[in-house]
Design a protein around this motif. Sequence first.
Motif, short mmCIF file in Angstrom:
data_model
loop_
_atom_site.label_atom_id
_atom_site.label_comp_id
_atom_site.label_asym_id
_atom_site.label_seq_id
_atom_site.Cartn_x
_atom_site.Cartn_y
_atom_site.Cartn_z
N ALA A 108 49.99 35.61 58.73
CA ALA A 108 48.86 36.48 59.11
C ALA A 108 47.64 35.62 59.42
CB ALA A 108 48.56 37.47 57.99
N PRO A 109 47.67 34.90 60.53
CA PRO A 109 46.60 33.93 60.83
C PRO A 109 45.24 34.56 61.09
CG PRO A 109 48.06 34.18 62.72
CD PRO A 109 48.71 34.90 61.58
N ASN A 110 45.21 35.85 61.39
CA ASN A 110 43.93 36.51 61.71
C ASN A 110 43.37 37.32 60.55
OD1 ASN A 110 44.01 35.68 64.52
ND2 ASN A 110 45.67 37.15 64.77
N ALA A 111 43.98 37.23 59.40
CA ALA A 111 43.62 38.11 58.29
C ALA A 111 42.49 37.55 57.42
CB ALA A 111 44.84 38.38 57.41
N THR A 112 41.70 38.46 56.88
CA THR A 112 40.83 38.16 55.76
C THR A 112 41.72 38.23 54.52
OG1 THR A 112 38.86 39.10 56.79
CG2 THR A 112 38.89 39.00 54.38
N VAL A 113 41.66 37.22 53.67
CA VAL A 113 42.54 37.15 52.50
C VAL A 113 41.73 37.12 51.22
CG1 VAL A 113 44.37 35.84 51.34
CG2 VAL A 113 44.30 35.96 53.86
N VAL A 114 42.08 38.00 50.29
CA VAL A 114 41.40 38.04 48.99
C VAL A 114 42.45 37.86 47.89
CG1 VAL A 114 39.93 39.37 47.43
CG2 VAL A 114 39.69 39.66 49.91
N ALA A 115 42.36 36.75 47.18
CA ALA A 115 43.17 36.55 45.98
C ALA A 115 42.46 37.26 44.83
CB ALA A 115 43.33 35.07 45.68
N VAL A 116 43.20 38.02 44.06
CA VAL A 116 42.61 38.85 43.01
C VAL A 116 43.01 38.30 41.64
CG1 VAL A 116 42.35 41.19 42.10
CG2 VAL A 116 42.79 40.83 44.55
N GLY A 117 42.03 38.03 40.82
CA GLY A 117 42.29 37.49 39.49
C GLY A 117 42.65 38.56 38.49
N TYR A 118 42.87 38.11 37.26
CA TYR A 118 43.25 39.01 36.17
C TYR A 118 42.06 39.26 35.25
CZ TYR A 118 48.14 38.13 37.41
OH TYR A 118 49.34 38.04 38.08
N PRO A 119 41.84 40.49 34.83
CA PRO A 119 40.80 40.74 33.83
C PRO A 119 41.26 40.27 32.45
CG PRO A 119 41.99 42.77 34.30
CD PRO A 119 42.53 41.73 35.25
N ARG A 120 40.33 39.82 31.64
CA ARG A 120 40.69 39.41 30.27
C ARG A 120 40.97 40.66 29.43
NH1 ARG A 120 36.92 35.58 31.90
NH2 ARG A 120 35.18 36.92 31.34
N MET A 121 42.06 40.62 28.69
CA MET A 121 42.50 41.80 27.93
C MET A 121 41.75 42.01 26.63
SD MET A 121 46.61 41.96 28.41
CE MET A 121 46.95 40.32 28.96
N PHE A 122 41.20 40.91 26.09
CA PHE A 122 40.62 41.00 24.76
C PHE A 122 39.16 40.56 24.76
CE2 PHE A 122 45.18 40.13 24.26
CZ PHE A 122 45.56 41.25 23.53
N THR A 123 38.42 40.96 23.73
CA THR A 123 37.02 40.58 23.60
C THR A 123 36.91 39.07 23.38
OG1 THR A 123 37.03 40.93 21.21
CG2 THR A 123 36.45 42.82 22.59
N PRO A 124 35.75 38.47 23.68
CA PRO A 124 35.64 37.00 23.60
C PRO A 124 36.04 36.41 22.25
CG PRO A 124 33.78 37.89 24.79
CD PRO A 124 34.53 39.07 24.25
N GLN A 125 35.65 37.04 21.16
CA GLN A 125 35.96 36.51 19.83
C GLN A 125 37.23 37.10 19.23
OE1 GLN A 125 34.28 33.91 18.70
NE2 GLN A 125 33.10 34.08 20.61
N GLY A 126 37.78 38.10 19.90
CA GLY A 126 38.91 38.81 19.32
C GLY A 126 38.42 39.94 18.45
N ALA A 127 39.21 40.98 18.34
CA ALA A 127 38.81 42.16 17.57
C ALA A 127 40.00 42.66 16.76
CB ALA A 127 38.31 43.26 18.50
#
Length: 230
Positions: A108-127
């Motif tokens: 797809a040489p003419n495409a705009t491409v967006v790689a999508v990351g993963y959201p973090r499942m847990f709070t920063p310190q853990g809960a």
Amino acid sequence: TGRTLDFGACSGAWTKHFYEARTPWKEPAQLDHLNATTGLVTFSIGGNDAGFAKILSECATQPPFSNCSSDKEVTDPVDSTIDALAGKGKQTGVYSYDTIMTDIATRAPNATVVAVGYPRMFTPQGAGQILPVPGRCEGVTKVDQRWINAKTNEINAAAKAAAQRHGYRFADPSGSFAGHELCGKQSSWFDGLINDGRFHPNAAGHKAIAGSIMGVLKEQPAAAHELPAA
């Protein structure tokens, strides 16, 4: 998006399913969705290669006073897979983000491409929570929660770096999920252990991810490709 969208996501896909069909689901190879008229490509991949489903299953069933993030039989395969995704090593059946993006560009040489990351499942310190296991979140210890977040960050960093090398965009939904993690202070945007979609984003989570993608697309120049999307 103002485009005609083609939903080609494949349940349980690994990076190899960009190149081969996922037979049980009768899903074609992901790259077969693309051609020279494709104007937009969004994709999210790598978590299944890294074994996140297995990790969460093992972490959620650890006996008391133990965790899975100190077990090298669990952590070493994850680290080696993330290295392979980042192009820092090779692993059978794992394709690097650079390889995938190179082949997207070919198809797809003419495409705009967006790689999508993963959201973090847990709070920063853990809960923790009272049920199903006291002091844990959906059965996962706090130390394992922090480790899973760290591995999520590493996968996102690898995908973002590859996207930048190829002149592509990267959508990171993690920020919008702050407070909406599992056991977070607000309503969770993930399904929990006893839900059918366990440890996957729920409807609200998918809307948040879509919002992250739309935000990235709005950063595109006004003359972005006006072609169909895949």
